[in-house]
Design a protein around this motif. Structure first.
Motif, mmCIF file in Angstrom:
data_model
loop_
_atom_site.group_PDB
_atom_site.id
_atom_site.type_symbol
_atom_site.label_atom_id
_atom_site.label_comp_id
_atom_site.label_asym_id
_atom_site.label_seq_id
_atom_site.Cartn_x
_atom_site.Cartn_y
_atom_site.Cartn_z
ATOM 1 N N THR A 93 36.758 -14.598 -41.214
ATOM 2 C CA THR A 93 37.699 -13.755 -41.835
ATOM 3 C C THR A 93 39.074 -14.090 -41.248
ATOM 4 O O THR A 93 39.332 -15.088 -40.639
ATOM 5 C CB THR A 93 37.422 -12.211 -41.307
ATOM 6 N N ALA A 94 40.203 -13.226 -41.832
ATOM 7 C CA ALA A 94 41.536 -13.456 -41.566
ATOM 8 C C ALA A 94 41.715 -13.545 -39.895
ATOM 9 O O ALA A 94 42.647 -14.351 -39.718
ATOM 10 C CB ALA A 94 42.429 -12.799 -42.320
ATOM 11 N N VAL A 95 41.047 -12.730 -39.546
ATOM 12 C CA VAL A 95 41.233 -12.573 -37.710
ATOM 13 C C VAL A 95 40.199 -13.355 -36.967
ATOM 14 O O VAL A 95 39.925 -13.358 -35.930
ATOM 15 C CB VAL A 95 41.178 -11.154 -37.299
ATOM 16 N N GLY A 96 39.252 -14.179 -37.902
ATOM 17 C CA GLY A 96 38.215 -14.990 -37.078
ATOM 18 C C GLY A 96 37.023 -14.433 -37.196
ATOM 19 O O GLY A 96 36.611 -13.468 -38.156
ATOM 20 N N ASP A 97 36.014 -14.594 -36.264
ATOM 21 C CA ASP A 97 34.833 -13.979 -36.284
ATOM 22 C C ASP A 97 34.870 -12.756 -35.550
ATOM 23 O O ASP A 97 35.611 -12.619 -34.582
ATOM 24 C CB ASP A 97 33.760 -14.911 -35.528
ATOM 25 N N LEU A 98 34.017 -11.924 -35.854
ATOM 26 C CA LEU A 98 33.786 -10.484 -35.339
ATOM 27 C C LEU A 98 32.244 -10.337 -34.926
ATOM 28 O O LEU A 98 31.332 -10.556 -35.704
ATOM 29 C CB LEU A 98 34.232 -9.498 -36.325
ATOM 30 N N ALA A 157 30.673 -3.589 -27.116
ATOM 31 C CA ALA A 157 31.825 -3.952 -27.395
ATOM 32 C C ALA A 157 32.001 -4.827 -28.732
ATOM 33 O O ALA A 157 30.973 -5.244 -29.258
ATOM 34 C CB ALA A 157 32.236 -5.101 -26.447
ATOM 35 N N ILE A 158 33.289 -4.805 -29.201
ATOM 36 C CA ILE A 158 33.386 -5.381 -30.412
ATOM 37 C C ILE A 158 34.116 -6.499 -30.042
ATOM 38 O O ILE A 158 35.326 -6.334 -29.479
ATOM 39 C CB ILE A 158 34.199 -4.479 -31.444
ATOM 40 N N GLU A 159 33.830 -7.583 -30.320
ATOM 41 C CA GLU A 159 34.524 -9.009 -29.828
ATOM 42 C C GLU A 159 34.996 -9.971 -31.092
ATOM 43 O O GLU A 159 34.473 -9.788 -32.103
ATOM 44 C CB GLU A 159 33.573 -9.995 -29.347
ATOM 45 N N GLN A 160 36.494 -10.211 -31.132
ATOM 46 C CA GLN A 160 37.259 -10.796 -32.012
ATOM 47 C C GLN A 160 37.397 -12.358 -31.664
ATOM 48 O O GLN A 160 37.943 -12.378 -30.502
ATOM 49 C CB GLN A 160 38.528 -10.305 -32.540
ATOM 50 N N ARG A 161 37.030 -13.090 -32.294
ATOM 51 C CA ARG A 161 37.374 -14.744 -31.750
ATOM 52 C C ARG A 161 38.080 -15.579 -32.926
ATOM 53 O O ARG A 161 37.409 -15.620 -34.112
ATOM 54 C CB ARG A 161 36.251 -15.483 -31.298
ATOM 55 N N SER A 162 39.184 -16.223 -32.689
ATOM 56 C CA SER A 162 39.757 -17.237 -33.701
ATOM 57 C C SER A 162 40.212 -18.347 -32.547
ATOM 58 O O SER A 162 39.913 -18.465 -31.392
ATOM 59 C CB SER A 162 40.683 -16.643 -34.354
ATOM 60 N N ALA A 163 40.699 -19.497 -33.375
ATOM 61 C CA ALA A 163 41.209 -20.782 -32.819
ATOM 62 C C ALA A 163 42.149 -20.215 -31.543
ATOM 63 O O ALA A 163 42.077 -21.015 -30.480
ATOM 64 C CB ALA A 163 41.770 -21.599 -33.613
#
Length: 702
Positions: free
Chosen positions: A565-570, A600-606
């Motif tokens: 997504t625009a903010v990476g993986d969720l 938890a909700i985790e967000q990951r991007s570069a």
């Protein structure tokens, strides 16, 4: 590209087998553990607490908990078993707590900023991981020597970091650097942390919880083809560390250590040799306003040992590993007389004199592949544990020390040397019928001999008994020379459903059952009023063997919510842990964590990683009544953290712990003794946990 020297690799094998062989050594694949590997504070932002306690690095692991102690001296617990029931190594080095309050447990000798990796194996551990434990093993690694590629000249590496916490004004600094050629490497790592007493959810200061610590290490490395030699040495200085759930504070902890290791690939297999030495000078006394007076207590501890291990591939489907270990620990524990005191003098109180505990071990294990779906491991370990202590003495033979004087006479008149012959056995199997499911099953017999304080603490006066206590419960303890080793018969399984792609979804459940023969618990001798506060109650206890059972399960999962997504993986991640512990006669065991859950909700991007976490802990009402263990209310905490990685090596971290500033008590925190010392007309309450904290950090790699 420079290799990260500050990384976190947590290998978990809850209730089942651990990594059993080096991947580079044999074509036979290891029985795998769950591997989480990433740059520290980067890929897993929920580990970005600015804590100065290395035990906290494992705090989000299912089944793991930290029993509150000093700011850098938390006691790790795994599936209800902790402290000395775990075998903890820093590199090849074993460190024994040199304190009757365990103010200097093994993990306190390394700052989180010095940790490169942690390997945690719960339950049925391979015999090559170490003996003298029934709860599991924790292996901590510092940065390994770096080397330059052939023909590239010198290689350099370095880092600096700063983290802060608002709840106790923590300031933590770290630095590391290395210079290496193709064959030689020189590096250092250093960390310093200082904090005031923390505030609880009501904004009140939790008295006597401040600390200061400094750690330094230097490493020399030499590499020649398939051979590597590493020499590491270091020091620690803790000028003060207050303990709100103990009667005493640490007024100094100075330590030095050195480890020499060799790892080589030979024609027949791999050889791994190591030798180590560690020395601690430890002092307790009073330095906080709540604890007045003078009562010096001095402990001197020394660890020395070596290990030898060989791994041989029999063919493409089997290997054997065998080894030999020695560990020796010597202890002096004495309390100098206080000038002018009618009670603490005129003699030096000798708590443990010439205490020593030695372990000599031999082990062997074999790993076999049975077709493409099954791997088995069988292991056996034999240990001889010898312990002894010399004659002791009380402060005096007068009326105020009559109980201690009589106990010293009886202790000196009896035989004290003990020798335990211990046998560990493990049998584990892994079944993988397809690429998305695997299961592990195991049986183990694990043994732990009593520590020196459990056997040789002898004082019978109330004051002397309360000085032997690493449980944070305000009670007093006396040893028992006739204690038998603990023997745990364990059954476990792990069922793991997962996606085929790396880092995709998974669901894992790991039930376990431990039946412990001669579990070292307590018998009640009497009662007293802590600090002579009439509304406060304490128990006088003697260590004693009782059969016990511990059982439970850990559930963990990861479910992708969105990709690219625009903010990476969720991802939606979480775990649930359940642990129950009871004596055979029906009483509950001490420090059993109540049911707890993390969502938890985790967000990951570069460059960005963030997480919002909810931690829920149930009411603890299954308590050890013999130790007067307090009931604690259930609670829920909201935490939020984020990390931003800049391409030039700059990393920013920020987070808020206990976002809603919830007032609560940790179920394993024990009692608030420093609060009772300040208000002796009050009652003995549970230790308040930290309130809201803004945690900010920055690090730079170069």
């Amino acid at each position: 590209m420079k290799r990260s020297r500050i990384s976190l690799a947590i290998l978990l094998a809850f209730g089942s087998s651990a990594p059993v062989l080096a991947e580079h050594n044999t074509p036979a694949a290891p029985i795998p553990a769950v591997v989480i590997s990433a740059k520290l504070l980067e890929s897993y932002p929920y580990r970005m607490e600015a804590s100065s306690d290395s035990a906290g690095l494992l705090s989000s692991t299912p089944g793991f908990a930290v029993a509150a102690s000093g700011g850098v001296s938390g006691l790790p617990m795994v599936n209800g078993l902790g402290d000395d029931r775990l075998k903890i190594r820093i590199g090849a080095m074993e460190v024994t707590s040199a304190c009757a309050n365990h103010m200097n447990p093994p993990m306190s000798y390394i700052d989180p900023k010095q940790v490169q990796s942690i390997e945690l194996t719960a339950g049925i551990t391979p015999v090559s991981n170490g003996g003298d434990n029934i709860g599991g093993t924790i292996n901590i690694s510092t940065a390994a020597p770096i080397f330059a590629k052939p023909g590239t000249g010198l290689r350099t590496d370095g880092s600096v970091s700063l983290t802060t916490r608002s709840v106790n004004h923590t300031v933590s600094l770290g630095a590391s650097g290395a210079v290496a050629s193709e064959n030689f490497s020189v590096s250092f790592d250093a960390a310093k942390a200082k904090a005031d007493s923390y505030r609880d959810g009501n904004g009140k200061t939790v008295l006597a919880s401040m600390y200061s610590s400094t750690n330094f290490g230097a490493t020399l490395g030499y590499r020649l083809k398939e051979h590597r030699v590493t020499l590491r040495a270091g020091t620690q200085r803790i000028p003060y560390q207050a303990f709100p759930n103990q009667y005493m504070d640490m007024t100094d902890n100075s330590a030095e250590h050195a480890t020499l290791t060799y790892v080589g690939q030979l024609g027949w297999g791999e050889l791994d040799l190591s030798a180590y030495w560690q020395r601690t000078g430890h002092e307790m006394g009073f330095f906080t306003p709540q604890r007045k007076g003078t009562m010096p207590m001095i402990t001197e501890g020394e660890n020395v040992g070596y290990t030898a291990r060989a791994t041989i591939a029999l063919d493409d489907d089997a290997l054997v590993r065998f080894g030999h270990e020695y560990h020796g620990f010597e202890l002096q524990d004495y309390w100098p007389a206080v000038a002018g005191s009618m009670m603490m003098g005129p003699q030096t109180y000798v708590n443990i004199k010439d205490g020593h505990r030695t372990r000599l071990a031999f082990y062997g294990e074999i790993v076999n592949h049975h077709g493409a779906q099954w791997i088995t491991q069988l292991g056996a370990r034999s240990e001889r544990v010898r312990s002894d202590a010399g004659p002791v003495q009380a402060y005096s033979t007068g009326m105020m020390n009559a109980a201690d004087a009589a106990a010293a006479t009886a202790f000196n008149a009896r035989a004290r040397q003990k020798s335990d012959s211990n046998l560990d056995l493990t049998a584990t199997a892994r079944y993988q019928p397809n690429a998305s499911f695997d299961a592990e099953f195991g049986f183990g017999r694990k043994t732990r001999s009593p520590n020196l304080y459990e056997r040789f603490a002898w004082g019978r006066g109330v004051m002397a008994m309360t000085m032997t206590n690493w449980f944070g419960d305000g009670n007093g303890y006396v040893g028992n020379v006739e204690l038998k080793p603990e023997i745990a018969d364990s059954l476990s399984a792990t069922f793991h459903w997962h996606g085929i792609e790396r880092d995709s979804w998974f669901v894992k459940i790991a039930p376990y059952y431990n039946r412990v023969h001669d579990y070292i618990d307590v018998d009640v001798l009497g009662s007293f009023n802590p600090y002579m506060a009439m509304k406060a109650k304490g128990a006088l206890l003697q260590f004693a063997n009782h059969d016990a059972r511990l059982y439970g399960a850990n559930l963990s999962w990861k479910a992708p919510l969105a990709k690219r997504t625009a903010v990476g993986d969720l991802n939606f991640i979480g775990n649930i842990s359940l642990t129950l512990g009871k004596r055979a006669d029906g009483g509950y065991l001490y420090r059993m964590m109540p049911p707890n859950m993390t969502l938890a909700i985790e967000q990951r991007s570069a460059q960005w990683n963030s997480q919002v976490e909810l931690k829920v802990v149930a009411r603890k009402d299954r308590v050890d009544t013999q130790r007067l263990e307090p009931v604690t209310a259930g609670y829920a905490l909201l935490n939020a953290r984020a990390a931003y990685q800049v391409k030039n090596g700059l990393l920013f971290t920020a987070g808020v712990s206990n976002l809603l500033d919830r007032q609560y008590s940790d179920p394993l925190g024990g009692v608030y003794l420093s609060g009772l010392a300040a208000n002796r007309a009050g009652t003995l309450e549970t230790l308040p946990a930290p309130g809201r904290s803004l945690d900010v950090g920055v690090s730079f790699r170069f």
